[in-house]
Scaffold this active site. Structure first.
Site, PDB file in Angstrom:
ATOM      1  CB  CYS A 200      -0.955  -0.161   1.087  1.00 44.16           C
ATOM      2  SG  CYS A 200      -2.149   1.314   0.851  1.00 44.16           S
ATOM      3  CB  CYS A 379      -4.143   3.353  -3.972  1.00 47.33           C
ATOM      4  SG  CYS A 379      -3.147   4.040  -2.517  1.00 47.33           S
TER       5      CYS A 379
END
Length: 451
Positions: A200, A379
């Protein structure tokens, strides 16, 4: 110095649900339960019980039937790590990200509560930490990525010494983040991005934007220097979203220092030392901090790195479009542990699940798998309380957006998608093998004109 209350809270959470085992801060230092292993040969063996491992176990257990699928996973708790940004921002509680591993394990899959210590792909064997040899016809590696706090001098022990030193990447330290934001009274609030691939890649920025927004809403912004020290040369890897994020950080007075890599923390002095990458001669620069959020260096897990299955960088060496191993055709990878050149996120796992099922099904039938994975990942970039940009893109860094409007804008709807809807998709669909990403919905919303 004694552990802060928030750090103790993180430890206590690990002991919920029938005396669960502790998760080491380096992630690869596993503990195991006493669950018995009554079978040591499987049609398909999966190593790793995170998002990718559980999702594939659910799919394959349905396809192959009871007793054909085994899964090696030492932890008794399953964690939804994307929620930890929200925990750090005071929007969720750590316990909301945790469920017993037994609750998410597919019923027709045999859970081997042990570690995978050695891979012998030439003999289709995995050796566990308890010394068991587990045989397989097909192997899926879903081992995730390893946190290496110890590569930063002064860590991880520094987390115990300083309540203003935190990190959303560990269950131990994520509960410290929001108290550190609340207790911040002014000075330098520094957020870091390491010189390695990470899971991430947007998360180090997300918590920074939440902290800055909190300071602003609580009358602390004028006395705060919000600083993002990143080893990268850009704010984000996809130009469209990088341009938008540049507007965000500049408009909010955030200082960004590119090519700065954290190498040491001195909690007793509240100093952070960064190497300036590509400087000649090599330079270091020291910052005083009043709050420091650390994103640690990461790598493939040790057992994979030390095996024939890894590439030169320590990640599972896979064909990016099929997720099949380049050397061993009965071995496959999914998620963070692979060298597939896309962001390491749960969304990427979702996009890979359906592809991997088709790949394995083809190989089981003696066929050559067709290239199907386009690198899709997403994301949700939270930029404040109630605001987010939903970045979605492919291997080439081209936007691959689900909704028929510009997702590069800060929107409340995308914030609630991240905060309220995505956790439900994770628990109720992805882990049950029912979610392969939004590709079908993207086509519908774009009237079939999108990939």
């Amino acid at each position: 110095m004694a552990l802060s209350n928030s750090l103790r809270q993180g430890r206590r959470l690990l002991c919920q649900h029938r005396g669960a085992v502790a998760v080491a801060i380096t992630h690869h230092d596993f503990s195991t339960s006493s669950q018995q292993q009554d079978k040591h040969s499987f049609k398909c063996l999966i190593v790793g019980g995170g998002a990718g491992g559980i999702a594939m176990a659910a799919k394959l257990a349905r396809k192959l039937g009871k007793g054909q699928v085994g899964l090696i996973e030492p932890h008794e708790n399953h964690v939804y790590q994307p929620m930890w940004t929200l925990v750090g921002g005071g929007l969720k509680k750590m316990e909301q990200s945790i469920r017993p591993q037994s609750d998410v394990m597919p019923k027709n899959c045999q859970w081997i509560a042990d570690t995978a210590e050695k891979f012998d792909p030439d003999n289709n064997t995995v050796v566990t930490g308890k010394g068991h040899e587990v045989k397989y016809e097909y192997l899926i590696l879903a081992t995730g990525i390893q946190l290496n706090y110890h590569l930063i001098k002064g860590l991880p022990e520094g987390f115990k010494a300083d309540p203003q030193l935190c990190s959303n990447y560990s269950m131990f330290t994520a509960p410290k983040t929001f108290p550190a934001i609340q207790n911040f009274q002014g000075g330098n609030a520094i957020f870091t991005f390491p010189n390695t691939p990470i899971k991430c890649a947007g998360a180090p920025q997300k918590i920074m934007y939440l902290a800055e927004d909190y300071f602003r809403k609580n009358g602390k912004r004028d006395s705060a220097n919000v600083i993002f020290n990143t080893s990268l040369g850009v704010i984000f890897g996809v130009k469209k979203y990088a341009d938008r994020l540049t507007d965000v950080y500049k408009s909010r007075g955030i200082t960004v220092n590119f090519k700065h890599n954290l190498i040491e923390v001195r909690p007793e002095k509240r100093e952070a030392v960064f190497e300036v990458l590509e400087s000649d001669p090599k330079e270091t620069v020291t910052f005083n901090y009043d709050m420091l959020h650390v994103t640690p260096p990461m790598s493939g897990v040790d057992s994979v790195r030390n095996s024939a299955l890894a590439d030169e960088n320590g990640y599972v060496d896979t064909v990016k479009e099929t997720l099949q191993h380049k050397k061993y055709p009965n071995v496959f990878g999914i998620g963070d542990c692979t060298n597939v050149p896309t962001s390491k996120t749960a969304a990427a796992v979702a996009g890979q699940c359906g592809v991997l099922l088709r790949t394995i099904s083809a190989v089981m039938k003696g066929k050559t798998p067709k290239p199907r994975y386009d690198g899709y990942t997403s994301c949700p970039l939270i930029t404040g309380y109630g605001k987010a940009i939903l970045a979605e893109f492919d291997f080439d860094g081209q936007p691959l957006e689900t909704f028929p409007f510009d997702q590069g804008r800060e929107m409340r709807t995308m914030y609630h998608l991240k905060k309220d809807i995505m956790p439900e998709i994770y628990w109720q669909m992805l882990l049950k093998g029912l979610w392969n990403g939004p590709r079908v919905y993207r086509k519908m919303m774009h009237l079939g004109l999108s990939r």
